[in-house]
Scaffold this motif. Structure first.
Motif, PDB file in Angstrom:
ATOM      1  N   VAL A 163      29.846  50.184  59.250  1.00  0.00           N
ATOM      2  CA  VAL A 163      30.424  51.361  59.883  1.00  0.00           C
ATOM      3  C   VAL A 163      29.638  51.811  61.106  1.00  0.00           C
ATOM      4  O   VAL A 163      30.229  52.236  62.111  1.00  0.00           O
ATOM      5  CB  VAL A 163      30.552  52.509  58.855  1.00  0.00           C
ATOM      6  CG1 VAL A 163      29.191  52.942  58.324  1.00  0.00           C
ATOM      7  CG2 VAL A 163      31.293  53.690  59.445  1.00  0.00           C
ATOM      8  N   LEU A 244      36.546  47.728  62.382  1.00  0.00           N
ATOM      9  CA  LEU A 244      36.380  47.656  60.928  1.00  0.00           C
ATOM     10  C   LEU A 244      37.300  46.621  60.288  1.00  0.00           C
ATOM     11  O   LEU A 244      37.229  46.391  59.083  1.00  0.00           O
ATOM     12  CB  LEU A 244      36.635  49.030  60.295  1.00  0.00           C
ATOM     13  CG  LEU A 244      35.580  50.099  60.576  1.00  0.00           C
ATOM     14  CD1 LEU A 244      36.028  51.450  60.023  1.00  0.00           C
ATOM     15  CD2 LEU A 244      34.222  49.716  59.972  1.00  0.00           C
ATOM     16  N   ALA A 249      39.415  51.371  55.919  1.00  0.00           N
ATOM     17  CA  ALA A 249      38.062  51.923  55.934  1.00  0.00           C
ATOM     18  C   ALA A 249      37.881  53.046  56.946  1.00  0.00           C
ATOM     19  O   ALA A 249      36.844  53.714  56.955  1.00  0.00           O
ATOM     20  CB  ALA A 249      37.049  50.810  56.229  1.00  0.00           C
ATOM     21  N   ALA A 253      35.079  56.319  57.233  1.00  0.00           N
ATOM     22  CA  ALA A 253      34.146  56.237  58.353  1.00  0.00           C
ATOM     23  C   ALA A 253      34.182  57.504  59.188  1.00  0.00           C
ATOM     24  O   ALA A 253      33.133  58.005  59.627  1.00  0.00           O
ATOM     25  CB  ALA A 253      34.481  55.020  59.222  1.00  0.00           C
TER      26      ALA A 253
END
Length: 376
Positions: A163, A244, A249, A253
């Motif tokens: 991340v 990503l 995700a 994040a």
């Protein structure tokens, strides 16, 4: 689906006497803005503080590291995985990384010539791709080079970004295909008002001195200032999704970044000043047009002998309204947490909510926004 989605994060934060980010002369960093000298905290300092705060929320092994010691880290993983000597593991690691063509440091041949930002999971992926290295240990250098060519290290480093690499990007001048476009931009924080540098003259007593040995064991000075800072960052959700490798995700994040950016603070001279505070205003603004830094609210510096925070909040709210009305840049969504006058701030920033709820709302909104255009 829209291809232009941005989350702007606006923060007002008051810090007491401090020197959290100093220049080469050990003075607090400054900038001239609107004809007035302002306190300044560099974007690099706050990005570093934010990345450090990530480690309080996530396992280190799931994050990235920025280091010249990639070969050593990879070598240790190879040694641990296969029980070979550190010398053999380092030799294989160097062969694996040779296609990157990053020169060795002039000061230390075991290190790269510059910092590389990558993820620990990417190192693990390299180790997995290599497989059993028992046969590699016996090969001469030329044969070893040929044997490890099947492991596409560039491809591994170009995918599966953690991340922090996905947010802050990676610049490798010599290997453009290793570059990662940052999904996040962070502005230099500046004070909303003029500042003056002050000096803390301190003495340190030698505890073993007797009454016949008066005087300080050490004397010195530390420069400092205090300020109400305007801080700004923006996240491009579409770039973050690309970095990503998918949308799943992204909401987590975004929540992680907003939380850590708001709560973090650079730690320069922290033991001397204990300057950690919490923001007085955090506003997350979703836009489909372009990111909008509202720093122009403070081009004319706030001046007051009775505190500058309230005026700073009012100025920021007015600038937000101007961006919406004069320029027609109405936000898709505004989520805020603030301590100020609700009647004055709600028109620009909507109703205030507790910060934990703001984080939850930001995460949910990001997930919905990425999956649907019908949010207005």
């Amino acid at each position: 689906m829209s291809s232009r989605r941005f989350l702007d994060i606006h923060v007002l934060q008051t810090v007491p006497p401090s020197n959290m980010n100093r220049d080469d002369a050990n003075s607090p960093k400054q900038a001239i803005y609107g004809g007035a000298r302002r306190s300044r905290v560099s974007s690099q300092a706050w990005k570093r503080a934010t990345r450090t705060a990530f480690a309080t929320r996530m396992s280190k092994e799931d994050l990235g590291t920025r280091t010249k010691q990639m070969s050593s880290l990879l070598g240790r993983r190879l040694a641990d995985a296969h029980g070979v000597t550190a010398e053999d593991a380092t030799r294989i690691a160097n062969a694996l990384l040779a296609p990157l063509e990053i020169k060795a440091s002039k000061k230390n041949a075991e290190q790269m010539s510059y910092l590389l930002f990558f993820g620990y999971p990417q190192l693990d992926a390299i180790v997995t791709e290599v497989g059993d290295i028992a046969d590699l240990v016996t090969l001469e250098d030329a044969a070893l080079k040929d044997a490890v060519e099947r492991v596409d290290v560039k491809k591994i480093l170009g995918t599966g970004h953690p991340v922090d690499v996905a947010l802050f990007g990676r610049m490798v001048a010599d290997i453009p295909n290793l570059n990662v476009d940052a999904a996040c931009q962070v502005a230099h924080a500046i004070s909303t008002h003029p500042v003056e540098i002050e000096f803390d003259y301190y003495t340190a007593v030698d505890d073993e001195n007797t009454r016949e040995q008066p005087g300080a064991g050490m004397i010195g000075t530390i420069e400092f200032n205090s300020a109400t800072l305007y801080r700004y960052a923006t996240i491009g959700l579409d770039q973050l999704e690309t970095n990503l490798g998918g949308a799943d995700a992204v909401p987590s994040a975004v929540e992680l970044f907003v939380d850590c950016f708001a709560r973090s603070i650079p730690g320069g001279h922290a033991n001397s000043f204990a300057h950690r505070t919490l923001p007085s205003l955090v506003a997350v603004v979703a836009r489909e047009d372009q990111p909008v830094n509202l720093v122009s609210a403070f081009e004319k510096p706030v001046r007051s002998s009775e505190g500058v925070l309230d005026q700073s909040m009012t100025r920021l709210a007015a600038e937000m309204t101007i961006a919406t009305t004069n320029w027609g840049q109405a936000p898709v969504k505004v989520l805020s947490c603030y301590n100020g006058d609700a009647a004055r701030l709600a028109e620009a920033f909507d109703a205030s909510m507790p910060f934990p709820r703001l984080l939850s709302e930001v995460k949910s909104f990001a997930a919905d926004w990425l999956s649907s255009d019908a949010l207005r």
